[in-house]
Design a protein around this motif. Structure first.
Motif, PDB file in Angstrom:
ATOM      1  N   VAL A 194       0.800  -1.229   0.000  1.00  0.00           N
ATOM      2  CA  VAL A 194       0.000   0.000   0.000  1.00  0.00           C
ATOM      3  C   VAL A 194       0.832   1.279   0.000  1.00  0.00           C
ATOM      4  N   VAL A 195       2.115   1.190   0.339  1.00  0.00           N
ATOM      5  CA  VAL A 195       2.940   2.404   0.422  1.00  0.00           C
ATOM      6  C   VAL A 195       3.720   2.586  -0.883  1.00  0.00           C
ATOM      7  N   ASP A 196       3.226   3.459  -1.731  1.00  0.00           N
ATOM      8  CA  ASP A 196       3.860   3.692  -3.034  1.00  0.00           C
ATOM      9  C   ASP A 196       5.256   4.298  -2.895  1.00  0.00           C
ATOM     10  N   ALA A 197       5.449   5.070  -1.818  1.00  0.00           N
ATOM     11  CA  ALA A 197       6.739   5.748  -1.625  1.00  0.00           C
ATOM     12  C   ALA A 197       7.835   4.798  -1.169  1.00  0.00           C
ATOM     13  N   GLY A 198       7.477   3.578  -0.815  1.00  0.00           N
ATOM     14  CA  GLY A 198       8.460   2.592  -0.397  1.00  0.00           C
ATOM     15  C   GLY A 198       8.667   2.557   1.107  1.00  0.00           C
ATOM     16  N   VAL A 199       9.502   1.629   1.553  1.00  0.00           N
ATOM     17  CA  VAL A 199       9.751   1.470   2.984  1.00  0.00           C
ATOM     18  C   VAL A 199      11.225   1.653   3.299  1.00  0.00           C
ATOM     19  N   HIS A 200      11.486   2.018   4.539  1.00  0.00           N
ATOM     20  CA  HIS A 200      12.858   2.085   5.049  1.00  0.00           C
ATOM     21  C   HIS A 200      12.973   1.057   6.157  1.00  0.00           C
ATOM     22  N   LYS A 201      13.886   0.117   6.012  1.00  0.00           N
ATOM     23  CA  LYS A 201      14.058  -0.928   7.000  1.00  0.00           C
ATOM     24  C   LYS A 201      15.002  -0.467   8.109  1.00  0.00           C
ATOM     25  N   ALA A 202      14.447  -0.196   9.264  1.00  0.00           N
ATOM     26  CA  ALA A 202      15.271   0.189  10.407  1.00  0.00           C
ATOM     27  C   ALA A 202      15.994  -1.038  10.942  1.00  0.00           C
ATOM     28  N   GLU A 203      17.160  -0.834  11.518  1.00  0.00           N
ATOM     29  CA  GLU A 203      17.976  -1.969  11.944  1.00  0.00           C
ATOM     30  C   GLU A 203      17.454  -2.651  13.199  1.00  0.00           C
ATOM     31  N   SER A 204      16.556  -1.989  13.941  1.00  0.00           N
ATOM     32  CA  SER A 204      15.974  -2.617  15.128  1.00  0.00           C
ATOM     33  C   SER A 204      14.655  -1.936  15.460  1.00  0.00           C
ATOM     34  N   ILE A 205      13.886  -2.587  16.301  1.00  0.00           N
ATOM     35  CA  ILE A 205      12.617  -2.011  16.742  1.00  0.00           C
ATOM     36  C   ILE A 205      12.856  -0.723  17.520  1.00  0.00           C
ATOM     37  N   GLN A 206      13.882  -0.702  18.374  1.00  0.00           N
ATOM     38  CA  GLN A 206      14.147   0.496  19.166  1.00  0.00           C
ATOM     39  C   GLN A 206      14.581   1.671  18.296  1.00  0.00           C
TER      40      GLN A 206
END
Length: 457
Positions: A194-206
């Motif tokens: 649903v996100v056309d702009a794409g995602v950024h994968k953070a290295e951790s939940i924190q």
């Protein structure tokens, strides 16, 4: 076949826990790609959605009527889903410490109905550590399942801007995180639906949790700087808006503006960060200083209104003031943590009778939260001062000439006639039209030329 593929093939469902200003647009977006269960504990809200009514005004009634979301307040329906998104509010208490009650309650509800093989993604704004240290134990206790074995968790901070039709879920890069690489990749693929702009994968939940709170803390500090400048320039009798327009011609000048900073994000999130910092033994110097300035701006506006009225020979105790706009931002019905209420309360401390005009605000929430009723513009008369606190589009059609009809003309005349010694002074009676234009909705020169005693942040 993995969970993502089963969702795409509509063999598994997505659930949205919390159908407010954030959760509803997310649910609507996913419902175009997958089977979605929309859960909320408020039966009245769920019934409105079922009847095709959008109380948040975020997506509109027509979209709600057409969506395939399975709206429910029955928590057992959550057992039908394997991918859960939690989007409940995280406010602050009266002592300005985090109130995790909603997210804890949502975790308990979800935990009671959690199935093996599920992924739970929290979107609620929290300080670093809440997802893994507070929410996960609740999920485990309520479900009897083991995190990392029977279910996985992730965090993806919401970035939806209520009332903003341009920066939506689809057009904003989505930060995602997961407890391990496999979970992170699965969450990323689901949001990419649903996100056309794409995602950024953070290295951790924190990291993802921290990113969210500093986004709004940064804005809060910048606006606090603008508010402080406004206070300083007001003492110097310099127009702040004119200063910012001049400074804004430089290529790297950050274009922030003074104002009342409320709402459920900017006015709240910094306290989550400073609370966690204090737990670690560090006491904020910049963040809390900015918060104090912004928290005091409602009182500052009210005090300046009273000063203007005194100079205009108004009797303060018993005076009537109308405030246009009470929501925390323009063109949005949300009244949560609105700082306009601080203006109302402070004026009432002076014995001023305050009327509020706001065609956009959620009337029920406004009364339940603050015991404030709104009125229509045609019901406003004999006013001693006007405050424009929120720049709703509907207010942009108002003109300065028709606004004069709202004032107490007899009071205007009497105030100066009692002290008028010359014809020149008597002819300046129009200067008693006190207009506090917080957002700079009107042209300053035009207002002054029409006889208004004009003031803006």
């Amino acid at each position: 076949m993995n969970l993502y593929e089963r969702i795409v093939n509509k063999e598994e469902k997505i659930s949205l826990v919390g159908l407010g200003y954030v959760g509803m647009p997310i649910a609507v977006a996913f419902a175009k790609k997958a089977d979605v269960i929309g859960f909320d504990i408020h039966k009245e809200k769920v019934n409105l959605y079922k009847n095709g009514i959008d109380p948040t005004k975020e997506v509109g009634n027509e979209v709600i009527k057409e969506t395939t979301i399975d709206f429910t307040y029955e928590e057992e329906k959550l057992r039908e889903a394997r991918f859960h998104i939690v989007a409940v509010p995280t406010p602050v208490k009266e002592d300005r410490t985090p109130d995790l009650t909603p997210v804890k309650a949502a975790s308990k509800t979800l935990g009671r109905n959690l199935s093996k093989g599920s992924i739970v993604v929290f979107e609620s704004t929290v300080y670093p550590g809440v997802t893994e240290d507070i929410c996960v134990p609740i999920l485990e206790q309520e479900s009897g399942l083991k995190c990392g074995v029977d279910f996985k968790v992730g965090y993806s901070p919401e970035r939806i801007n209520p009332g903003d039709k341009e920066h939506r879920l689809e057009s904003i890069v989505k930060v995602v995180s997961g407890m391990d690489t496999e979970t992170l990749n699965a969450i990323a693929k689901v949001y990419e639906l649903v996100v056309d702009a794409g995602v950024h994968k953070a290295e951790s939940i924190q990291v993802a949790e921290a990113a969210k709170v500093i986004e709004n803390a940064q804005r809060d500090i910048n606006i606090a700087f603008m508010n402080e400048l406004s206070i300083i320039f007001n003492k110097m009798d310099i127009d702040t808006k004119a200063v910012l327009e001049a400074a804004g011609t430089k290529w790297n000048f950050l274009k922030f503006f003074p104002g009342l900073v409320g709402g459920h994000c900017i006015g709240v999130d910094p306290y989550y960060l400073t609370y966690k910092a204090e737990q670690m033994g560090y006491y904020s110097q910049i963040i809390l200083s900015g918060r104090k300035i912004n928290d005091d701006m409602g009182k500052y506006v009210a005090e300046n209104t009273v000063k203007k009225m005194i100079k205009a020979n108004k009797q303060i105790n018993g005076a009537k003031v109308v405030i246009f706009g009470v929501t925390f931002k323009e063109d949005c019905p949300d009244v949560r943590n609105t700082k306009v209420v601080d203006v109302v309360n402070e004026l009432e401390e002076y014995g001023v009778e305050v009327k509020v005009v706001d065609p956009v605000a959620d009337k029920e929430d406004l009364w339940n939260e603050y015991k404030i009723n709104t009125c229509k513009m045609e019901d406003v008369n004999n006013i001693d001062a006007i405050i424009f606190a929120v720049s709703h589009k509907e207010f942009s059609t108002l003109n300065l000439s028709e606004l004069k009809e709202l004032y107490n003309s007899d009071s205007n005349m009497r105030g100066l006639q009692e002290v008028a010694a010359t014809t020149e002074v008597a002819n300046n009676t129009e200067d008693n039209y006190v207009l506090m234009d917080i957002k700079g909705l009107f042209n300053k020169e035009e207002a002054i030329n029409k006889g208004y005693d004009y003031w803006r942040l």
